[in-house]
Design a protein around this motif. Structure first.
Motif, PDB file in Angstrom:
ATOM      1  N   ILE A  68      45.788  41.737  32.553  1.00 47.98           N
ATOM      2  CA  ILE A  68      45.421  40.510  33.595  1.00 47.98           C
ATOM      3  C   ILE A  68      46.368  39.409  33.460  1.00 47.98           C
ATOM      4  O   ILE A  68      47.119  38.857  34.201  1.00 47.98           O
ATOM      5  N   TYR A  80      42.516  38.846  41.743  1.00 49.43           N
ATOM      6  CA  TYR A  80      41.817  40.143  41.960  1.00 49.43           C
ATOM      7  C   TYR A  80      42.751  41.202  41.889  1.00 49.43           C
ATOM      8  O   TYR A  80      42.267  42.645  41.743  1.00 49.43           O
ATOM      9  N   ALA A  83      42.956  42.374  38.460  1.00 47.34           N
ATOM     10  CA  ALA A  83      41.675  43.096  37.989  1.00 47.34           C
ATOM     11  C   ALA A  83      41.435  44.526  38.461  1.00 47.34           C
ATOM     12  O   ALA A  83      41.255  45.410  37.661  1.00 47.34           O
ATOM     13  N   SER A 331      37.979  42.803  33.487  1.00 42.56           N
ATOM     14  CA  SER A 331      38.304  42.296  34.822  1.00 42.56           C
ATOM     15  C   SER A 331      37.548  40.959  35.016  1.00 42.56           C
ATOM     16  O   SER A 331      38.004  39.841  34.883  1.00 42.56           O
TER      17      SER A 331
END
Length: 581
Positions: A68, A80, A83, A331
């Motif tokens: 990430i 997002y 993730a 995430s």
């Protein structure tokens, strides 16, 4: 992050290479290996399999731990999107052993396929350092740089690297080091649960080392060259496989497959639709319609095996949402930690090092659970089932996501400060990252309770010849949980216009996403509790109910009964000679 589940099932004949290997040994097999004593040869193979297993896991966690941060800081992805990409990579790595195992059995030989998969694994891990290498910082002179790699080409190479690495991982897990390397066919429930407990304990101990070491190097020491470490460990695995590939290729002993199982289900549905036009004889189960004597296309043995698997589908379906909650560690939880204060006594903690907090409870609980299981299984009068562990783990996962939502509200109350991560200056909350520890601990407790217990039920409650397919279905449902998590993130971001899963956490309402997921997980826990009684009895009577439906096993059971009856007649002092004859 807890370890990803295995894609290859435990099978019989772990080290029986006369039956398990290919008919013709691959070229390059060591001649001296055949001269070694049998015990030394087995030890050499075990050490090599363990080395490949550790190197493959080291490579996998090295890719996942800071993906990430790399995607947002280097490739310019939204949070997002990064993730979702991380969860999809974990999901594809979980599902790829199932695909590769099917290819090895039906389309491509195992020896050829392992060479292809090791080549893909090498290619994927080699492309990652290329993507992360700072070409723009290396100049030939004052006017020209070494190479200008645009963002679009970087993203394409990164996607290609992840795809090939996940496919290569599937080949290594399914063919080279499956759980079939362990002889489990004669183990009872107590021994199986102990095996799965300690197996996941060792895997998570390895991941803890990765999260502490590689994450720090990638984040603070060599942010652009951190992917060299997974490449080196992957290269070691490839070299080990090449040196002893003749002794490290395993073929599970099974007479069933995923295609057969799905074929039975589709045949039963097709016959059921056809029978609606007219009245036919009643059947005990709708899957019986796939039998040849009911108008289907499959034998009684195949249908009965599929029926034993169908009994596990309710159990496995409740693991999908649980796996989605586990996927919050790489995430949602990672984003919370990245946007918190990582300074501790003048030292900047790696973001992925917080994953160790979720691993510590598992490392502590496994020995405790072993003592509890030894006491519970010692009593033969009362049955003991790990369903209570699974229900408790699901409840702990729901509490973890709920705690994450409360921690997000608490995090945004702190003033913002500037923090440097991977040489990027970010505006984060001044809340110490250790305030997020409860949610990590609860998920660690959940993993210690759920994963070994679910593996035991999937392995034990089916006939021996169907165990491989059962573990494949477990991997399918676990992989589905990863992709469902990515779908939730995409839906939450799109449906709320970025409010529930924002790019900048202090500008959105990430806690609402966690509360929504916690409510779903609580309903999932109650749903599992309502069907848990189906899997409560692991004693002989219950296992016979699941296994005794197959014709071959019925015949074996009757033969044993006849032998026992004859032995009683021969030894009985009450019966007269006339009665004995």
């Amino acid at each position: 992050m807890a370890a990803a589940d295995r894609g290859e099932p435990p099978e019989k004949g772990a080290w029986n290479h006369t039956a398990d290997k290919e008919q013709r040994p691959p070229p390059g097999r060591s001649v001296c290996a055949g001269r070694l004593p049998q015990a030394g040869k087995k030890l050499q193979e075990a050490v090599c399999v363990l080395l490949v297993e550790l190197c493959e896991r080291f490579t996998f966690f090295g890719i996942v731990c800071n993906m990430i941060l790399f995607c947002t800081a280097r490739l310019g992805y939204r949070t997002y999107q990064a993730a979702m990409l991380n969860m999809c990579f974990v999901g594809s790595s979980t599902l790829s052993p199932v695909l590769v195992g099917w290819l090895a059995e039906h389309l491509v030989g195992r020896a050829k396929l392992v060479c292809i998969c090791t080549g893909l694994h090498f290619l994927g891990t080699a492309l990652l350092p290329v993507v992360s290498f700072p070409f723009e910082d290396v100049s030939l002179d004052r006017r020209r740089v070494l190479l200008a790699l645009p963002k679009r080409e970087q993203k394409i190479l990164f996607f290609l690297a992840l795809l090939t690495a996940s496919l290569g991982t599937g080949g290594i897990r399914a063919i080279v080091c499956p759980l079939g390397a362990y002889s489990l066919e004669d183990c009872g429930p107590k021994e199986l649960l102990s095996f799965f407990n300690w197996f996941h304990w060792l895997v998570n101990l390895n991941s803890a080392v990765v999260f502490v070491s590689i994450s720090y190097i990638q984040q603070s020491v060599a942010r652009n060259l951190g992917f060299l470490i997974p490449f080196v460990s992957g290269l070691m695995a490839v070299i080990t496989i090449h040196m002893l590939r003749g002794e490290m290729i395993y073929k599970p002993k099974t007479d069933s497959s995923l295609l057969t199982t799905f074929g039975v289900i589709f045949s039963a549905l097709k016959t059921s639709c056809a029978r609606r036009r007219y009245l036919g004889p009643a059947v005990a189960s709708w899957l019986d319609l796939a039998k040849e004597n009911h108008g289907g296309q499959h034998t009684e043995s195949q249908v009965e095996g599929t029926k034993s698997l169908a009994r596990l589908f309710p159990l496995l379906s409740f693991q999908v949402l649980y796996r989605t909650c586990i996927m919050q560690i790489p995430s949602g939880y990672y984003l919370q930690t990245m946007n918190s204060n990582l300074h501790f006594s003048g030292f900047v903690l790696p973001v992925a090092a917080m994953n160790v907090i979720s691993i510590v409870p598992l490392l502590i609980l496994v020995p405790v659970l072993e003592c509890i299981n030894s006491w519970l299984f010692s009593s033969k009068d009362t049955g003991h089932s790990p369903t209570i562990y699974i229900a408790g783990g699901h409840f702990a996962a729901a509490l973890s996501v709920l705690a994450a939502g409360l921690a997000e509200i608490h995090r945004k109350r702190f003033p913002q400060v500037q923090q440097s991560l991977s040489q990027e200056l970010l505006l984060v909350s001044s809340m110490p990252c250790f305030h997020l520890a409860p949610q990590y601990i609860l998920l660690g407790v959940a993993e210690a309770l759920v994963t070994p217990s679910c593996s035991l039920l999937s392995f034990w409650l089916v006939p021996e010849r169907m165990r491989g397919i059962s573990m494949h279905f477990l991997a399918l449902f676990n992989g589905a949980g990863c992709f469902v998590g990515a779908l939730f993130v995409q839906t939450a971001h799109t449906g709320t216009q970025g409010t529930w899963f924002p790019h900048l956490l202090h500008e959105g309402k990430l806690e609402r996403f966690f509360f929504f997921l916690a409510s779903l997980m609580m309903v999932n826990t109650l749903g599992f509790w309502s069907i848990a009684h189906r899997y409560n009895n692991l004693h002989e009577d219950c296992t016979n109910e699941f296994r005794g439906n197959l014709p071959g096993e019925k015949l074996l059971k009757h033969e044993k009964a006849i032998k026992h009856y004859n032995a009683v007649l021969e030894s009985s002092p009450i019966l007269s000679p006339v009665e004995k004859t």
